[in-house]
Design a protein around this motif. Structure first.
Motif, mmCIF file in Angstrom:
data_model
loop_
_atom_site.group_PDB
_atom_site.id
_atom_site.type_symbol
_atom_site.label_atom_id
_atom_site.label_comp_id
_atom_site.label_asym_id
_atom_site.label_seq_id
_atom_site.Cartn_x
_atom_site.Cartn_y
_atom_site.Cartn_z
ATOM 1 N N PRO A 6 0.931 -1.223 0.076
ATOM 2 C CA PRO A 6 0.115 -0.080 0.096
ATOM 3 C C PRO A 6 0.858 1.264 0.118
ATOM 4 O O PRO A 6 1.901 1.269 0.399
ATOM 5 N N ILE A 7 0.262 2.367 -0.443
ATOM 6 C CA ILE A 7 1.105 3.541 -0.544
ATOM 7 C C ILE A 7 0.307 4.818 -0.075
ATOM 8 O O ILE A 7 -1.026 4.810 -0.130
ATOM 9 N N ILE A 8 1.060 5.551 0.765
ATOM 10 C CA ILE A 8 0.652 6.760 1.140
ATOM 11 C C ILE A 8 1.338 7.928 0.479
ATOM 12 O O ILE A 8 2.616 8.034 0.517
ATOM 13 N N PHE A 9 0.597 8.657 -0.201
ATOM 14 C CA PHE A 9 1.145 9.715 -1.143
ATOM 15 C C PHE A 9 1.288 10.941 -0.324
ATOM 16 O O PHE A 9 0.531 11.360 0.469
ATOM 17 N N THR A 10 2.392 11.511 -0.336
ATOM 18 C CA THR A 10 2.653 13.032 0.092
ATOM 19 C C THR A 10 2.911 13.965 -0.790
ATOM 20 O O THR A 10 4.062 13.698 -1.752
ATOM 21 N N ALA A 65 -4.173 9.193 -7.599
ATOM 22 C CA ALA A 65 -3.331 8.456 -6.106
ATOM 23 C C ALA A 65 -4.040 7.398 -5.707
ATOM 24 O O ALA A 65 -3.546 6.329 -5.421
ATOM 25 N N PHE A 66 -5.333 7.569 -5.438
ATOM 26 C CA PHE A 66 -6.138 6.368 -4.805
ATOM 27 C C PHE A 66 -6.181 5.282 -5.860
ATOM 28 O O PHE A 66 -6.707 4.238 -5.525
ATOM 29 N N LYS A 67 -6.180 5.530 -6.966
ATOM 30 C CA LYS A 67 -6.137 4.172 -8.048
ATOM 31 C C LYS A 67 -5.028 3.429 -8.009
ATOM 32 O O LYS A 67 -5.167 2.533 -8.761
ATOM 33 N N ILE A 104 -3.591 4.329 0.384
ATOM 34 C CA ILE A 104 -4.560 4.373 1.311
ATOM 35 C C ILE A 104 -4.807 5.698 2.099
ATOM 36 O O ILE A 104 -5.651 5.964 2.899
ATOM 37 N N ASP A 105 -3.766 6.615 1.711
ATOM 38 C CA ASP A 105 -4.293 7.724 1.997
ATOM 39 C C ASP A 105 -3.503 8.885 1.295
ATOM 40 O O ASP A 105 -2.564 8.559 0.354
ATOM 41 N N TYR A 106 -3.705 10.226 1.587
ATOM 42 C CA TYR A 106 -3.115 11.258 0.763
ATOM 43 C C TYR A 106 -2.914 12.551 1.637
ATOM 44 O O TYR A 106 -3.805 13.075 2.111
ATOM 45 N N GLN A 165 -0.309 14.657 13.307
ATOM 46 C CA GLN A 165 -1.512 13.708 13.642
ATOM 47 C C GLN A 165 -2.144 13.169 12.507
ATOM 48 O O GLN A 165 -2.777 12.115 12.601
ATOM 49 N N GLU A 166 -2.063 13.881 11.213
ATOM 50 C CA GLU A 166 -2.518 13.233 9.979
ATOM 51 C C GLU A 166 -1.967 11.939 9.470
ATOM 52 O O GLU A 166 -2.318 11.117 9.192
ATOM 53 N N LEU A 167 -0.507 12.034 9.776
ATOM 54 C CA LEU A 167 0.460 10.901 9.585
ATOM 55 C C LEU A 167 -0.015 9.497 10.512
ATOM 56 O O LEU A 167 -0.036 8.650 9.955
ATOM 57 N N GLN A 168 -0.261 10.170 11.750
ATOM 58 C CA GLN A 168 -0.713 9.066 12.710
ATOM 59 C C GLN A 168 -1.898 8.276 12.241
ATOM 60 O O GLN A 168 -2.135 7.219 12.432
ATOM 61 N N THR A 169 -2.876 9.089 11.675
ATOM 62 C CA THR A 169 -4.090 8.710 11.164
ATOM 63 C C THR A 169 -3.997 7.693 10.061
ATOM 64 O O THR A 169 -4.347 6.671 10.012
ATOM 65 N N ALA A 170 -3.123 8.214 9.172
ATOM 66 C CA ALA A 170 -2.943 7.481 7.931
ATOM 67 C C ALA A 170 -2.080 6.069 8.132
ATOM 68 O O ALA A 170 -2.766 5.024 7.741
ATOM 69 N N VAL A 171 -1.220 5.925 9.068
ATOM 70 C CA VAL A 171 -0.537 4.959 9.447
ATOM 71 C C VAL A 171 -1.446 4.090 10.127
ATOM 72 O O VAL A 171 -1.725 2.607 10.045
ATOM 73 N N HIS A 172 -2.411 4.577 10.939
ATOM 74 C CA HIS A 172 -3.288 3.728 11.791
ATOM 75 C C HIS A 172 -4.394 3.034 10.603
ATOM 76 O O HIS A 172 -4.744 1.962 10.766
#
Length: 255
Positions: A76-80, A90-92, A96-98, A106-113
């Protein structure tokens, strides 16, 4: 322990992300920090896929989407990135997050969760989750491109939206003209730019030119109901607004 790689060509951004990852409650092992499309392809060809990938979108030698199109990975990929007009694409590609830069902890923590949650899902559940993210994203409203990274000699130079006078095309090439009259070639078609640019600030005058309001110096009535414009900085080619677009142009000028 979650293994990850960071694909990022801006050193301060990569360093910030590394520090934020080390602050997470769940341990993350950073296997590599890679700066280019070519470097990422080489690394993925020679190493087992990590559990998770963090990737910027605009890299020095292209878009990171090329990596995952040429070398499909199961990770899975988290785009930054600073540019959220790429969100849908990106979602295609298994995103799993952007996360928009500068990344907030906090946003990074949410994405990893979210990644941890998805590890527990079946393939079908994962697909449904991605579809749900897409639906949610499409209803949040569109944001537009606020700056361009252009090549100038051996450097890459960021140009803010407010610095741009207009874009024009000539002999198949598209040029960004800054308000100080500097010209920069960019790798976009005008049709692509129309979708990326804020319509209240930019207007497609004709097939050759997209301009900002400050660039409109003089407006002349022209034959057959058309308008002829003088731009600042001066453009050598004639700039004419067709009769069909005149009303829309006037409404844009009036705001």
């Amino acid at each position: 322990m979650t293994t990850t790689i960071i694909i990022e060509d801006e050193y301060p951004a990569a360093e910030r992300l590394e520090k934020l990852l080390l602050k997470l409650n769940s341990p993350v092992q950073i296997l590599a920090v890679i700066q280019s499309v070519s470097g990422a392809l080489a690394w993925l060809a020679e190493n087992p896929a990590p559990d998770l990938i963090f990737s910027d979108i605009q890299l020095s030698d292209g878009l990171s989407f090329q990596i995952f199109e040429e070398f499909p990975v199961k990770s899975p990929i988290i785009f930054t990135t600073s540019y959220d007009e790429y969100a849908i694409k990106a979602f295609k590609v298994k995103s799993i997050d952007y996360l928009l830069k500068p990344i907030k902890f906090q946003e990074l923590q949410t994405a990893v969760h979210k990644f941890k949650e998805m590890q527990l899902l079946s393939v079908n559940d994962y697909s449904l989750k991605i579809d749900s993210l897409l639906d949610s994203l499409q209803t949040t409203g569109k944001r537009y491109k606020n700056r361009f990274l252009v090549k100038h000699h051996e450097q890459l130079v960021p140009i803010q939206k407010e610095e741009i006078a207009y874009f024009f095309t000539s002999n198949g090439l598209v040029c960004l003209v800054r308000r100080d009259a500097k010209h920069f070639l960019i790798d976009y078609h005008l049709e692509e730019l129309e979708k990326l640019l804020e319509p209240s600030y930019f207007f497609r005058l004709n097939r050759q030119v997209i301009a900002t309001l400050p660039a409109i110096q003089h407006i002349h009535t022209y034959f057959n109901g058309k308008l002829k414009l003088d731009l600042q900085p001066k453009l050598t080619q004639e700039v004419v607004v067709s009769r069909e677009k005149v009303q829309a142009f006037k409404e844009w000028m009036e705001g």
